[in-house]
Design a protein around this motif. Structure first.
Motif, PDB file in Angstrom:
ATOM      1  N   TYR A 102       0.849  -1.191   0.000  1.00 48.56           N
ATOM      2  CA  TYR A 102       0.000   0.000   0.000  1.00 48.56           C
ATOM      3  C   TYR A 102       0.883   1.239   0.000  1.00 48.56           C
ATOM      4  O   TYR A 102       1.962   1.243   0.594  1.00 48.56           O
ATOM      5  N   GLU A 103       0.378   2.294  -0.647  1.00 51.35           N
ATOM      6  CA  GLU A 103       1.065   3.580  -0.608  1.00 51.35           C
ATOM      7  C   GLU A 103       0.055   4.682  -0.839  1.00 51.35           C
ATOM      8  O   GLU A 103      -0.825   4.566  -1.686  1.00 51.35           O
ATOM      9  N   ASP A 104       0.193   5.766  -0.065  1.00 50.41           N
ATOM     10  CA  ASP A 104      -0.572   6.981  -0.302  1.00 50.41           C
ATOM     11  C   ASP A 104       0.338   8.171  -0.004  1.00 50.41           C
ATOM     12  O   ASP A 104       1.555   8.006   0.057  1.00 50.41           O
ATOM     13  N   ASP A 105      -0.225   9.341   0.189  1.00 51.75           N
ATOM     14  CA  ASP A 105       0.588  10.550   0.399  1.00 51.75           C
ATOM     15  C   ASP A 105       1.398  10.524   1.695  1.00 51.75           C
ATOM     16  O   ASP A 105       2.450  11.159   1.771  1.00 51.75           O
ATOM     17  N   VAL A 106       0.909   9.827   2.720  1.00 53.53           N
ATOM     18  CA  VAL A 106       1.571   9.879   4.022  1.00 53.53           C
ATOM     19  C   VAL A 106       2.147   8.552   4.498  1.00 53.53           C
ATOM     20  O   VAL A 106       2.926   8.535   5.453  1.00 53.53           O
ATOM     21  N   ALA A 107       1.777   7.443   3.861  1.00 55.77           N
ATOM     22  CA  ALA A 107       2.182   6.129   4.381  1.00 55.77           C
ATOM     23  C   ALA A 107       2.623   5.187   3.277  1.00 55.77           C
ATOM     24  O   ALA A 107       2.216   5.328   2.113  1.00 55.77           O
ATOM     25  N   ILE A 121       4.908   2.443   7.441  1.00 59.25           N
ATOM     26  CA  ILE A 121       5.781   3.551   7.845  1.00 59.25           C
ATOM     27  C   ILE A 121       5.233   4.868   7.302  1.00 59.25           C
ATOM     28  O   ILE A 121       4.647   4.901   6.222  1.00 59.25           O
ATOM     29  N   PRO A 122       5.420   5.949   8.059  1.00 54.93           N
ATOM     30  CA  PRO A 122       5.065   7.257   7.505  1.00 54.93           C
ATOM     31  C   PRO A 122       6.131   7.664   6.484  1.00 54.93           C
ATOM     32  O   PRO A 122       7.288   7.244   6.570  1.00 54.93           O
ATOM     33  N   LYS A 123       5.746   8.468   5.527  1.00 55.26           N
ATOM     34  CA  LYS A 123       6.715   8.969   4.546  1.00 55.26           C
ATOM     35  C   LYS A 123       7.568  10.092   5.122  1.00 55.26           C
ATOM     36  O   LYS A 123       8.641  10.374   4.602  1.00 55.26           O
ATOM     37  N   GLY A 124       7.117  10.713   6.195  1.00 54.24           N
ATOM     38  CA  GLY A 124       7.878  11.778   6.834  1.00 54.24           C
ATOM     39  C   GLY A 124       9.033  11.229   7.653  1.00 54.24           C
ATOM     40  O   GLY A 124       9.077  10.043   7.999  1.00 54.24           O
ATOM     41  N   ALA A 125       9.969  12.107   7.971  1.00 56.05           N
ATOM     42  CA  ALA A 125      11.201  11.745   8.698  1.00 56.05           C
ATOM     43  C   ALA A 125      10.956  11.775  10.201  1.00 56.05           C
ATOM     44  O   ALA A 125      11.261  12.756  10.880  1.00 56.05           O
ATOM     45  N   TYR A 126      10.419  10.671  10.734  1.00 52.44           N
ATOM     46  CA  TYR A 126      10.118  10.563  12.153  1.00 52.44           C
ATOM     47  C   TYR A 126      10.846   9.359  12.738  1.00 52.44           C
ATOM     48  O   TYR A 126      10.735   8.256  12.220  1.00 52.44           O
ATOM     49  N   ALA A 138      -2.987  16.202   9.937  1.00 51.90           N
ATOM     50  CA  ALA A 138      -3.329  15.462   8.718  1.00 51.90           C
ATOM     51  C   ALA A 138      -2.444  14.230   8.553  1.00 51.90           C
ATOM     52  O   ALA A 138      -2.923  13.159   8.142  1.00 51.90           O
ATOM     53  N   GLU A 139      -1.145  14.354   8.872  1.00 53.19           N
ATOM     54  CA  GLU A 139      -0.248  13.198   8.784  1.00 53.19           C
ATOM     55  C   GLU A 139      -0.646  12.127   9.795  1.00 53.19           C
ATOM     56  O   GLU A 139      -0.657  10.933   9.471  1.00 53.19           O
ATOM     57  N   ILE A 140      -0.952  12.545  11.018  1.00 56.53           N
ATOM     58  CA  ILE A 140      -1.319  11.586  12.059  1.00 56.53           C
ATOM     59  C   ILE A 140      -2.601  10.858  11.671  1.00 56.53           C
ATOM     60  O   ILE A 140      -2.662   9.621  11.741  1.00 56.53           O
ATOM     61  N   ALA A 141      -3.615  11.606  11.263  1.00 46.67           N
ATOM     62  CA  ALA A 141      -4.879  10.975  10.867  1.00 46.67           C
ATOM     63  C   ALA A 141      -4.679  10.074   9.646  1.00 46.67           C
ATOM     64  O   ALA A 141      -5.177   8.950   9.603  1.00 46.67           O
ATOM     65  N   GLY A 142      -3.928  10.556   8.673  1.00 48.93           N
ATOM     66  CA  GLY A 142      -3.698   9.766   7.463  1.00 48.93           C
ATOM     67  C   GLY A 142      -2.940   8.487   7.743  1.00 48.93           C
ATOM     68  O   GLY A 142      -3.244   7.433   7.174  1.00 48.93           O
ATOM     69  N   ALA A 181      -4.268   4.727   7.314  1.00 50.09           N
ATOM     70  CA  ALA A 181      -3.530   3.808   6.443  1.00 50.09           C
ATOM     71  C   ALA A 181      -3.293   2.473   7.133  1.00 50.09           C
ATOM     72  O   ALA A 181      -3.445   1.418   6.523  1.00 50.09           O
ATOM     73  N   VAL A 182      -2.909   2.503   8.410  1.00 47.14           N
ATOM     74  CA  VAL A 182      -2.693   1.255   9.146  1.00 47.14           C
ATOM     75  C   VAL A 182      -3.981   0.432   9.147  1.00 47.14           C
ATOM     76  O   VAL A 182      -3.968  -0.771   8.848  1.00 47.14           O
TER      77      VAL A 182
END
Length: 125
Positions: free
Chosen positions: A29-34, A51-56, A69-73, A77-78
């Motif tokens: 799976y892939e979307d804008d955030v995951a 995994i999130p796409k952001g650097a965390y 938005a990242e947290i909700a997305g 996604a999970v």
């Protein structure tokens, strides 16, 4: 080796390289955030990493710095990955390690989805 979850993000970690396409993965799976893919060393018949796409570095880092938005997305996604894999029934386990006591091995937030057999108790007794 366990990760110190307070360390700065290292863009050379294995998941950052997977996100950049430098290391292959079996994408689910892939979307804008995951991004979700099969674990290369599965600990259950079904073992998916999201995994999130952001650097965390960790859940702590993500919950403190990511946008709403990242947290909700990411949370959605999970759930979507688990549903689309048919894991809601009979059930699955989510695990996100943070820091050395949890044995976090990669300094990029990742959620494990385990399923495919009765998983037993959460912690060894």
């Amino acid at each position: 080796m366990a990760v110190d979850a307070t360390q700065p993000y290292d863009d050379q970690n294995v998941f950052a390289k997977i996100l950049r396409g430098e290391i292959p993965s079996k994408k689910i799976y892939e979307d804008d955030v995951a991004f979700a893919f099969h674990d290369i060393n599965p600990q259950a018949p079904t073992h998916i990493l999201v995994i999130p796409k952001g650097a965390y570095v960790s859940w702590d880092d993500f919950s403190a710095r990511a946008s709403d938005a990242e947290i909700a997305g990411f949370a959605r996604a999970v759930g979507r990955v688990a549903r689309e894999a048919g894991l809601v029934e009979p059930g699955y386990r989510l695990l996100a390690n943070t820091g050395p006591d949890s044995h976090q091995e990669v300094a990029h937030l990742h959620v494990h989805i385990f399923a495919g057999k009765p998983l037993g108790p959460m912690l060894a007794r």
